[in-house]
Write an enzyme that holds these catalytic residues in place. Sequence first.
Site, mmCIF file in Angstrom:
data_model
loop_
_atom_site.group_PDB
_atom_site.id
_atom_site.type_symbol
_atom_site.label_atom_id
_atom_site.label_comp_id
_atom_site.label_asym_id
_atom_site.label_seq_id
_atom_site.Cartn_x
_atom_site.Cartn_y
_atom_site.Cartn_z
ATOM 1 N N LYS A 61 0.843 -1.193 0.000
ATOM 2 C CA LYS A 61 0.000 0.000 0.000
ATOM 3 C C LYS A 61 0.879 1.244 0.000
ATOM 4 O O LYS A 61 1.513 1.571 0.987
ATOM 5 C CB LYS A 61 -0.920 0.040 1.224
ATOM 6 C CG LYS A 61 -2.015 1.062 1.015
ATOM 7 C CD LYS A 61 -2.520 1.676 2.290
ATOM 8 C CE LYS A 61 -1.613 2.721 2.868
ATOM 9 N NZ LYS A 61 -1.453 3.940 2.070
ATOM 10 N N GLU A 120 10.167 0.574 10.224
ATOM 11 C CA GLU A 120 11.196 1.595 9.967
ATOM 12 C C GLU A 120 10.533 2.923 10.257
ATOM 13 O O GLU A 120 9.680 3.375 9.498
ATOM 14 C CB GLU A 120 11.628 1.564 8.503
ATOM 15 C CG GLU A 120 12.355 0.316 8.090
ATOM 16 C CD GLU A 120 13.809 0.333 8.482
ATOM 17 O OE1 GLU A 120 14.272 1.298 9.117
ATOM 18 O OE2 GLU A 120 14.476 -0.663 8.157
ATOM 19 N N CYS A 132 14.241 10.031 6.727
ATOM 20 C CA CYS A 132 14.281 9.606 8.123
ATOM 21 C C CYS A 132 15.705 9.633 8.674
ATOM 22 O O CYS A 132 15.906 9.794 9.864
ATOM 23 C CB CYS A 132 13.679 8.220 8.250
ATOM 24 S SG CYS A 132 14.330 7.099 7.022
ATOM 25 N N GLU A 154 10.668 15.047 15.328
ATOM 26 C CA GLU A 154 11.077 14.940 13.929
ATOM 27 C C GLU A 154 10.282 15.936 13.086
ATOM 28 O O GLU A 154 9.053 15.890 13.046
ATOM 29 C CB GLU A 154 10.818 13.523 13.418
ATOM 30 C CG GLU A 154 11.360 13.315 12.019
ATOM 31 C CD GLU A 154 11.066 11.933 11.495
ATOM 32 O OE1 GLU A 154 9.948 11.440 11.691
ATOM 33 O OE2 GLU A 154 11.971 11.346 10.874
#
Length: 485
Positions: A181, A255, A289, A385
């Site tokens: 997806k 992840e 990331c 983040e």
Amino acid sequence: MAPTPDSILYDSYGPHIDGEFVRSAGDDQFTTTDPATGEPITTLDAASADDVDQAVAVAREAAPEWRSTAPDERGRIATRIADTIRDNADDLAHLESYDQGKPLTQARSDVEGAARFFEYYAGAADKLEGNQVPTDEDSLIVTSREPYGVSGQIIPWNFPLNLTARGVAPAIVAGNTVVAKPAPTTPLSALHLAELCREAGLPDGVFNVVPGGSEPGAALSAHDDVDALTFTGSVATGQAVMESAAKTITPVTLELGGKNPAIVMPDADLDEAAFWIGTGIFTNAGQICSATDRALVHESVYDEVVDRLVARAESTELGPGVDDPDMGPLNHEAHYESVLEYIDAGRDSDATLAAGGEPLEGDGYFVEPTIFTDVDPQSRLAQEEIFGPVLTVIPFADREEAIEIANDVDFGLTGGVFSNDVKQALSMARRIEAGNVYVNEWFGGSVETPFGGVKASGIGREKGLEALDSYLQTRTITVNLDERE
Ligand code: NAD
């Protein structure tokens, strides 16, 4: 002539199930837009939970034949997929650049990386050996490495094609079938990849794609008939996926994000350090990331490093990805608003805005390369983040303080040390709590290098031979050889 959306796009898009595009069983549609202009690219049928059921059923049906296909044949098909990706590299790179916003050179590198994933794992297909366990002579114990069955994969929007290939290649080479997806703002390259895999000879049903947002994502992660889950994205969604997986006892590879520290020691090559930190935070508009989110700089070289970083930010050229500037727009409007909100929080804090800080006037989701200095290590800017081109710079007085600040965040994805003293660099590298640590560079390693996080950054490793562990489980067979008289 350079490919245009008109020359690349198919007539219509929906779920890609059992080797073809199908209309969704539901009636939801969604539009993907060009982040450089905010204009629509195309409209797609969004996969419903029923479509996910259908895709998983097809993948389950295809699984027995695919797992019993000879490993060398699976490897040959993966090699042909790599070749087919390369044959279509120009179209794929333009498509990715329109849909995601990234500069063309970076999109080309992502496409080549996608081809490399299939090529790399193709070579492993017939080397996935088990063991023979030493015992006494009255028994024989052997282990084999078996595919899980159906692998469900949920993909983010920052490296849409590359991360799809990163999960699909090891999964299928190991004998699994896949339902993937993609993210709702970047669905196109995964759908094109499914077509290219078919063209390369991957049997129908082995790789299926269900485009859409959280509905198909949640349906896939809660599905009883999915045997392993691979998720790349935010911590909050990763937690939701893990909770669903707990109900069906499905293994997950996660992840997640990072808030990665790049430590600059006084003896570092300052040009080199500033180059890598600038590259680490402004590549892909900071939507990585493993970015250099936090520069921790020794106070004796602080001003010199900040000057270099500001010069880098101010010389970074922005523009639509297909024009191949240094930096493109952010991927979508909600994310653009979120990054601007962090910049406002920085302005309201005690930190100093040393570069950028503004959106570009006009269309598209462009934000200037931005640097905040003298950032409080405990502030939101230094802890959360941002996932945008926003660098936080933090001074430190000595090595112990640098390590303490580096590790004092929830995340642990990447980190790095810049120092020309090999003993110092390596001993500090060993103390940074992160899955990947770079010395005098950033984004080190490639398709062959295991990659993943510690702490809130995730579970398991992608890339390299280690990624195959997420797609294979050990079966032990014990045999009684005792010949009783
Ligand atoms: P996200 O968590 O919002 O979305 C990731 C994917 O999950 C998308 O496909 C999304 O549609 C899907 N999703 C949304 N809700 C879901 C649900 N309830 N159940 C299942 N799936 C659902 O993340 P994002 O904003 O797309 O990506 C950015 C984040 O991903 C950042 O935090 C970044 O650090 C992280 N990321 C990590 C890596 C890595 O390798 N560690 C790589 C890229 C991105």
